[in-house]
Structures are given as structure tokens and as C-alpha cells.
Design an enzyme around this catalytic site. Structure first.
Site, PDB file in Angstrom:
ATOM      1  N   PRO A  17       0.788  -1.236   0.000  1.00 12.44           N
ATOM      2  CA  PRO A  17       0.000   0.000   0.000  1.00 12.44           C
ATOM      3  C   PRO A  17       0.821   1.288   0.000  1.00 12.44           C
ATOM      4  CG  PRO A  17       0.048  -0.962   2.182  1.00 12.44           C
ATOM      5  CD  PRO A  17       0.762  -1.932   1.304  1.00 12.44           C
ATOM      6  N   ASP A  40       3.896   1.746 -11.159  1.00  7.59           N
ATOM      7  CA  ASP A  40       2.604   2.444 -11.136  1.00  7.59           C
ATOM      8  C   ASP A  40       2.656   3.726 -10.334  1.00  7.59           C
ATOM      9  OD1 ASP A  40       1.044   0.728 -12.508  1.00  7.59           O
ATOM     10  OD2 ASP A  40       0.099  -0.213 -10.772  1.00  7.59           O
ATOM     11  N   LYS A  62      -1.199   5.215 -14.272  1.00  7.87           N
ATOM     12  CA  LYS A  62      -2.434   5.816 -14.772  1.00  7.87           C
ATOM     13  C   LYS A  62      -3.315   6.049 -13.562  1.00  7.87           C
ATOM     14  CE  LYS A  62      -3.472   1.270 -16.747  1.00  7.87           C
ATOM     15  NZ  LYS A  62      -4.327   0.395 -16.150  1.00  7.87           N
ATOM     16  N   ASP A  95      -1.718  -5.565  -4.125  1.00  9.05           N
ATOM     17  CA  ASP A  95      -1.543  -6.920  -4.647  1.00  9.05           C
ATOM     18  C   ASP A  95      -1.850  -6.894  -6.147  1.00  9.05           C
ATOM     19  OD1 ASP A  95      -1.414  -9.977  -3.883  1.00  9.05           O
ATOM     20  OD2 ASP A  95      -2.981  -9.712  -5.382  1.00  9.05           O
ATOM     21  N   ALA A 124      -4.662  -2.864  -0.254  1.00 12.59           N
ATOM     22  CA  ALA A 124      -5.039  -1.642   0.466  1.00 12.59           C
ATOM     23  C   ALA A 124      -6.030  -1.921   1.593  1.00 12.59           C
ATOM     24  CB  ALA A 124      -5.628  -0.631  -0.513  1.00 12.59           C
ATOM     25  N   MET A 176     -11.278   2.387  -5.319  1.00 12.61           N
ATOM     26  CA  MET A 176     -11.541   3.445  -6.297  1.00 12.61           C
ATOM     27  C   MET A 176     -12.932   4.028  -6.070  1.00 12.61           C
ATOM     28  SD  MET A 176      -9.804   1.706  -9.638  1.00 12.61           S
ATOM     29  CE  MET A 176      -9.942   0.002  -9.133  1.00 12.61           C
TER      30      MET A 176
HETATM   31  C1  LIG Z   1      -6.225   0.300  -9.290  1.00 14.67           C
HETATM   32  S1  LIG Z   1      -6.657  -0.077  -7.649  1.00 14.67           S
HETATM   33  C2  LIG Z   1      -5.268  -1.054  -7.192  1.00 14.67           C
HETATM   34  C3  LIG Z   1      -5.490  -1.828  -5.924  1.00 14.67           C
HETATM   35  C4  LIG Z   1      -4.235  -2.576  -5.494  1.00 14.67           C
HETATM   36  N1  LIG Z   1      -3.868  -3.591  -6.462  1.00 14.67           N
HETATM   37  C5  LIG Z   1      -4.370  -3.186  -4.114  1.00 14.67           C
HETATM   38  O1  LIG Z   1      -4.343  -4.435  -3.999  1.00 14.67           O
HETATM   39  O2  LIG Z   1      -4.461  -2.443  -3.140  1.00 14.67           O
HETATM   40  C6  LIG Z   1      -6.334   1.471  -6.875  1.00 14.67           C
HETATM   41  C7  LIG Z   1      -7.209   1.704  -5.653  1.00 14.67           C
HETATM   42  O3  LIG Z   1      -6.712   0.973  -4.540  1.00 14.67           O
HETATM   43  C8  LIG Z   1      -6.956   1.688  -3.366  1.00 14.67           C
HETATM   44  N2  LIG Z   1      -5.660   1.990  -2.733  1.00 14.67           N
HETATM   45  C9  LIG Z   1      -4.446   1.662  -3.171  1.00 14.67           C
HETATM   46  N3  LIG Z   1      -3.486   2.069  -2.308  1.00 14.67           N
HETATM   47  C10 LIG Z   1      -4.142   2.671  -1.294  1.00 14.67           C
HETATM   48  C11 LIG Z   1      -3.731   3.304  -0.089  1.00 14.67           C
HETATM   49  N4  LIG Z   1      -2.434   3.378   0.259  1.00 14.67           N
HETATM   50  N5  LIG Z   1      -4.680   3.822   0.720  1.00 14.67           N
HETATM   51  C12 LIG Z   1      -5.991   3.733   0.405  1.00 14.67           C
HETATM   52  N6  LIG Z   1      -6.439   3.149  -0.715  1.00 14.67           N
HETATM   53  C13 LIG Z   1      -5.532   2.624  -1.549  1.00 14.67           C
HETATM   54  C14 LIG Z   1      -7.708   2.957  -3.741  1.00 14.67           C
HETATM   55  O4  LIG Z   1      -9.099   2.669  -3.680  1.00 14.67           O
HETATM   56  C15 LIG Z   1      -7.252   3.137  -5.175  1.00 14.67           C
HETATM   57  O5  LIG Z   1      -8.159   3.934  -5.902  1.00 14.67           O
END
Ligand SMILES: C[S@@+](CC[C@H](N)C(=O)[O-])C[C@H]1O[C@@H](n2cnc3c(N)ncnc32)[C@H](O)[C@@H]1O
Length: 261
Positions: A17, A40, A62, A95, A124, A176
Site C-alpha cells: 500500500p 505504477d 495511470k 496486490d 489496500a 476506487m
Molecule cells: C487500481 S486499484 C489497485 C489496488 C491494489 N492492487 C491493491 O491491492 O491495493 C487502486 C485503488 O486501490 C486503493 N488503494 C491503493 N493504495 C491505497 C492506499 N495506500 N490507501 C488507500 N487506498 C488505496 C484505492 O481505492 C485506489 O483507488
């Protein structure tokens, strides 16, 4: 010498995260071995410091509304880099297998005859629950954990099975979902979820600029208006989110933790 990362191969690596300490040891090793790292927008700063001197670092992020590359060209970049004989790490936030487009990237690699492997990462939702000091599941109360994305294509309404999602015995992790938070709340309540269901919005989970807002479902639209940051944010919805942190797990003030002389 590790034989799991031959020249001309690809690892899809979960960067967690954001906090570099939440990387797995395997992720750290693979990043350090890579010739090319394609990363990313959500990859934490300290994580890239693990790349070896001379490694090529390529930003392929992106973020919503600011797309710099489409998925097809990212797939192509990964494959092209591997076909030069480089060891390629495709570094992804959280992940790779959760809302990470890893299926497309694996398919592209396999179609080109490139070996591709996956190193999982902390998602996350796990980091957000840890920050809140709650459990995502709760014995007898939250027996199901549902990961959904509330990201819709531009101009399209969210297509979700709201009746199924409004399950009082589940915890809902909405990725998201910041922009769609008001619609998520309205739809879930419309589908029968209790308006006082606990909700947390966690932005930048695990990072120094992390913020958390806890509220209830009917107040989520209001709470969402107050969120001004542009960092990644996650919604956690369900009874598990409202659980009290047991007194024994709370930090003790130093004055009471030090025995009196
Ligand atoms: C494209 S998705 C990728 C998710 C990522 N693969 C995961 O497993 O956390 C992106 C979304 O993950 C969430 N996200 C990722 N990192 C975060 C963080 N540090 N804090 C809060 N939400 C997070 C948010 O909802 C963000 O819009």
C-alpha cells in the site's frame, strides 16, 4: 544466485500500500535484481530506492482522469523489455491480482512466449484495517469480505448488484470509490442496508500522510465532500468497521507503563 528470475523473464510484483516496510522480502529481492522496473502511480517512493544502480525505472502510471498510458501499451512495453533479454519487474500497488490488470499483462507475456510470475503484495484493504485497528472479518458478525471497485467508465453508471452488496453480515471494501461514495451510500441504503452501518474512508493508508474518516452510511455523502486529498482512498463498510478497539490493545500512556520507583 536465485534461478527464479532468468534473463528475458517478467515478475509482476505487489508493492503493497505504500509503506516500504510492507513489502515482502521476496518483492524487495526481485526489485533489486531487475534490469527494468515498470512502476505504477501508487508505488510508494521508498520502494523504488531498492532498485539497483543502473536499473531502468519506467513510470507507467495511470490515475483516474490522468491516464498517461493505456493498458495495451503497458502490456507491450513489458513484453518488449523482456524480449531484449532484460529481467523485468512490473511493480504494482497493493496486490497485483486485485484490481491490478495483472491478467492482461500475464496474457500478453504468455502470448509472446515470455515467462511471467507473480509476487503477491499487501492489498489496500488490509493496510486500511490495520490503520483503523479493526479486523475485516468479525466472528458471528462479518463472515464475508467483499472487494469491489466503484470505478465506472466515463459517463456510465455503476453497474453493481446492490442487493447482494447490502449484506449486513459482510464487510465491503470499495476500491476506487471516493468519487462514487455518495452513490454507493444511496444505493446500499436503497437496497436495504441500515443507514447507521459504520463506514471508514482511509486515504493514503500506511503512508505518513494517511487520513481516516469514520462515519455512518447515511452520512457518507457529507463526509466524502470533506475529503480534499487526491491520494488513493478506500471505503470500508460494515459492522466490523465499527468494532471497539479492546482496552488491552490500546496504547498505554508512558506514565502508566513505567513502573513507579
Ligand atoms: C487500481 S486499484 C489497485 C489496488 C491494489 N492492487 C491493491 O491491492 O491495493 C487502486 C485503488 O486501490 C486503493 N488503494 C491503493 N493504495 C491505497 C492506499 N495506500 N490507501 C488507500 N487506498 C488505496 C484505492 O481505492 C485506489 O483507488
Amino acid at each position: 544466485m536465485h534461478e527464479d528470475f532468468p534473463n528475458g523473464s517478467v515478475w509482476l510484483v505487489g508493492a503493497g500500500p505504500g509503506d516500504p516496510e510492507l513489502l515482502t522480502r521476496k518483492a524487495a529481492r526481485l526489485i533489486g535484481m531487475a534490469d527494468v522496473v515498470l512502476y505504477d502511480a501508487l508505488v510508494g517512493e521508498g520502494v523504488l530506492d531498492l532498485a539497483r544502480v543502473g536499473a531502468q525505472l519506467v513510470y507507467v502510471g495511470k490515475r483516474s482522469g490522468r491516464h498517461s498510458r493505456d493498458q495495451g501499451s503497458i502490456d507491450q512495453l513489458i513484453v518488449e523489455a523482456a524480449l531484449t533479454g532484460a529481467r523485468v519487474v512490473r511493480l504494482k500497488g497493493g496486490d497485483p491480482s486485485i484490481f491490478g490488470r495483472s491478467a492482461e499483462e500475464m496474457t500478453a507475456c504468455r502470448a509472446a512466449g515470455v515467462r511471467v510470475q507473480v509476487c503477491p503484495g499487501i492489498t489496500a484493504a488490509s493496510a486500511a484495517a490495520a490503520s483503523l485497528g479493526v479486523s475485516l472479518t468479525l466472528r458471528g458478525m462479518a463472515r464475508r469480505l467483499t472487494f469491489v471497485t466503484a470505478h465506472a467508465r466515463a459517463g456510465e453508471a455503476l453497474a453493481m448488484d446492490w442487493a447482494a452488496l447490502a449484506d449486513p453480515g459482510a464487510t465491503l471494501a470499495v476500491y476506487m470509490g471516493k468519487a462514487a461514495a455518495p452513490e454507493v451510500a444511496t444505493q446500499l441504503i436503497g437496497a436495504g442496508m441500515a443507514p447507521d452501518t459504520p463506514v471508514a474512508v482511509i486515504e493514503n493508508a500506511s503512508l505518513p500522510n494517511e487520513t481516516t474518516v469514520t462515519t455512518r452510511l447515511d452520512l457518507l455523502p457529507l463526509a466524502a465532500k470533506g475529503l480534499r486529498g487526491d491520494g488513493p482512498a478506500l471505503l470500508l463498510i460494515g459492522q466490523a468497521v465499527g468494532q471497539d478497539v479492546p482496552a488491552t490493545a490500546q496504547a498505554q500512556p508512558i506514565a502508566t507503563a513505567v513502573p513507579a520507583r
